[in-house]
Design an enzyme around this catalytic site. Sequence first.
Site, PDB file in Angstrom:
ATOM      1  N   GLU A  99       0.811  -1.223   0.000  1.00 38.99           N
ATOM      2  CA  GLU A  99       0.000   0.000   0.000  1.00 38.99           C
ATOM      3  C   GLU A  99       0.847   1.278   0.000  1.00 38.99           C
ATOM      4  OE1 GLU A  99      -2.871  -0.237   3.192  1.00 38.99           O
ATOM      5  OE2 GLU A  99      -4.186  -1.480   1.984  1.00 38.99           O
TER       6      GLU A  99
ATOM      7  N   GLU B 274      -6.501  -8.115  -0.324  1.00 36.38           N
ATOM      8  CA  GLU B 274      -7.002  -8.151   1.050  1.00 36.38           C
ATOM      9  C   GLU B 274      -8.500  -7.898   0.984  1.00 36.38           C
ATOM     10  OE1 GLU B 274      -4.931  -5.332   3.530  1.00 36.38           O
ATOM     11  OE2 GLU B 274      -2.967  -5.988   2.831  1.00 36.38           O
TER      12      GLU B 274
HETATM   13  C1  GLA Z   1      -4.188  -2.462   5.055  1.00 42.74           C
HETATM   14  C2  GLA Z   1      -2.892  -3.201   5.090  1.00 42.74           C
HETATM   15  C3  GLA Z   1      -2.919  -4.415   5.952  1.00 42.74           C
HETATM   16  C4  GLA Z   1      -3.634  -4.158   7.235  1.00 42.74           C
HETATM   17  C5  GLA Z   1      -4.995  -3.606   6.980  1.00 42.74           C
HETATM   18  C6  GLA Z   1      -5.698  -3.261   8.254  1.00 42.74           C
HETATM   19  O1  GLA Z   1      -5.047  -2.810   4.066  1.00 42.74           O
HETATM   20  O2  GLA Z   1      -2.399  -3.544   3.826  1.00 42.74           O
HETATM   21  O3  GLA Z   1      -1.606  -4.792   6.244  1.00 42.74           O
HETATM   22  O4  GLA Z   1      -2.896  -3.246   7.975  1.00 42.74           O
HETATM   23  O5  GLA Z   1      -4.894  -2.433   6.232  1.00 42.74           O
HETATM   24  O6  GLA Z   1      -5.236  -2.104   8.861  1.00 42.74           O
END
Ligand code: GLA
Length: 669
Positions: A142, A302
């Site tokens: 991210e 995710e």
């Molecule tokens: C993001 C991150 C994950 C996790 C989630 C929840 O999407 O990529 O590693 O931290 O948020 O906070």
Amino acid sequence: MNFGCDYYPEHWPEERWEKDVQMMAEAGFNVVRMAEFAWVKLERGKGQFDFSWLDKAIEILSENKIRNVLGTPTATPPAWLAASHPDILRVNKEGIRTSFGGRRACCPNSSTYRTYSEKMVSKMAEHYKDNKNVIGWQIDNEFGGDGEKGLCYCQECAKNFRQWLQDKYKTLQKLNQEWGTVFWSQTYTEWEQIPLPRQLETAHNPSLLLDYRRFISDSYISYQKLQIDILRKICPHKFITHNFMGLFNAIDYYKLAEPLDFIAWDNYPNLRFTGGNKSPAKVSLSHDVMRGLKEENFWVMEQQSGPSGWQCVDPNPHPGEIRLWTYQAIAHGAEGILYFRWRTSRFGTEQFWHGILDQCGTATRRYEEVKKIGQELKRIKDELIGLEFPKEVAMLTSYDEQWAFDIQPNNPKFNYQEHFASYYQILNTLNIPVDVVSIQADISKYKLLIAPALFLINDELVDNLKEFVKKGGTLIITFRSGIKNWNNVAFDEPLPAKLNDLLGIEVVEYDSLSSVHRCKLKLIHPEIEPLQGECDTWCDIIKCRGAEIIGRYTQSYYKDEACLTINRFGQGYAIYIGTNPSPEIKGSILRWAIEKSRVKSSFQVDPEDIEVILGRKEGKDYLFFLNHSNKYHQVKLDRIYQELLEKREYFRDSLMAIEPKGVRILCRT
Ligand code: GLA
Ligand code: ZN
């Protein structure tokens, strides 16, 4: 279908791994992502690499036919590195260096961070290049996430920014002229005088601010390239992706996506306390924005699978919601679904960011739901890979426009993304398939284009839009378009500059409304229902120079002046919406434009709570019916269909029942 979860074996004793993997296999998983935060476990101290624990996890997974995507762990450099080289940490707007302790605190321009990243990624790539169970890489995690949008104001950024400006403008004279630095005596006589836009009592030059946003975005793209170059060289046969963040807009996602094999993104539909509860249409918009980055299908790296939360706990996904979100993703083009995360952590910042399993590790209600999805996907997987989507309507966007509005929202109530979403939302309710694409995309294939708020305009964009309409397309443009050039400087021409002839209008005056102030308007075009309604935020006062009036204000000193217009241009039409009308008025205009441009909806009649999405593959149509509500619904069918999930046939005129949060996938040949 690539189906699995994000797995952190390093958070649990090794004795547990077999059991985890066995449960994953029972749920039908075939892929996991690992290691994206595991730098210190892979390099304990400078040059002390150890991949043995990860090898072991990969082995156990592969014995159960579960393959791996490995994250390069560069989002969390270890404490030993930050302690010896604090210059890897970002400097904030106030000029203070961020301290170690969270994640993503690094500056993409730090040469030390780049050197250590290079070493880490090369070692990892060498180690796994021949491992067939490692199918691909996720670069970092991210980019730009976790506060401050990844912006940095350090010395290395300052140096690189000035170089970036020099590459762009070549001479200081040109820069001074383009930025208008004569204003407030800001004329620069040496490159070194150009500041980074740190905190001021007043405000920086908008042209400098926009270039700085472009520069930071380019810095992440260049940092990503550093890793891509290594991975492509050492592991040419493994795919490379990154996990994007939907509507997050601090990085030019079109450019970031370009060198990747495909894009992936992280989808959390329900972050009530932490990020706002997204409407189902907002989630669909995010999917469509993500699909538009490369104009290709994508993965969800995710997918929310439990209540999220860092300090507070968000609501639990209700029964059926994880399944609904999964099919919503697939319906919009997802070809990989990985749930975040396998098991909720016992420690660290994300103790309350729940995964499929709770901390205690036994099968939960959510696990049973995931398992059910796994069984369904096993049965129908191939049918849903490689879906294509109708290309009739597109919405245009660009990150430059978004940054320019971040810098100057024009009106405190104006939010570009909300404005954009308000049009998408209507199309979504009408079951009109939409592509969301860059202003640089090939738009010639579409029938109807919606280009909200094209604040910045350049010749290429204007030419493309004109060409599109000339050849018979219908274009909708909204207020605050054609205001500035690409360097964020206002035009010295009548507004909307460069678009007057296309739109057949001139905006002679405008009124920016206070947050409590609304204005009234009415639709007066003979082909549209004569609705009366309200508008807010902004009122353009329009004089027609060839266009026909669709709507007029019925209030204020500009009562009876035009606010909505349509212009015949070549074979097509250009519609201008000079204010922010109520959803009913927007809906009327959109329905009319849809009819005029002969755009087809995915499915004509259905209850409003149900989203219907059409995907196509090899001559077959797949209609996804997603019931986002808590109510039972019935849909009357217009012909014979095969239903994939219930495995049954529906006849013409039969009623298909859909339970709350339910999903149906109808196939017609
Ligand atoms: C993001 C991150 C994950 C996790 C989630 C929840 O999407 O990529 O590693 O931290 O948020 O906070
Ligand atoms: Zn920096």
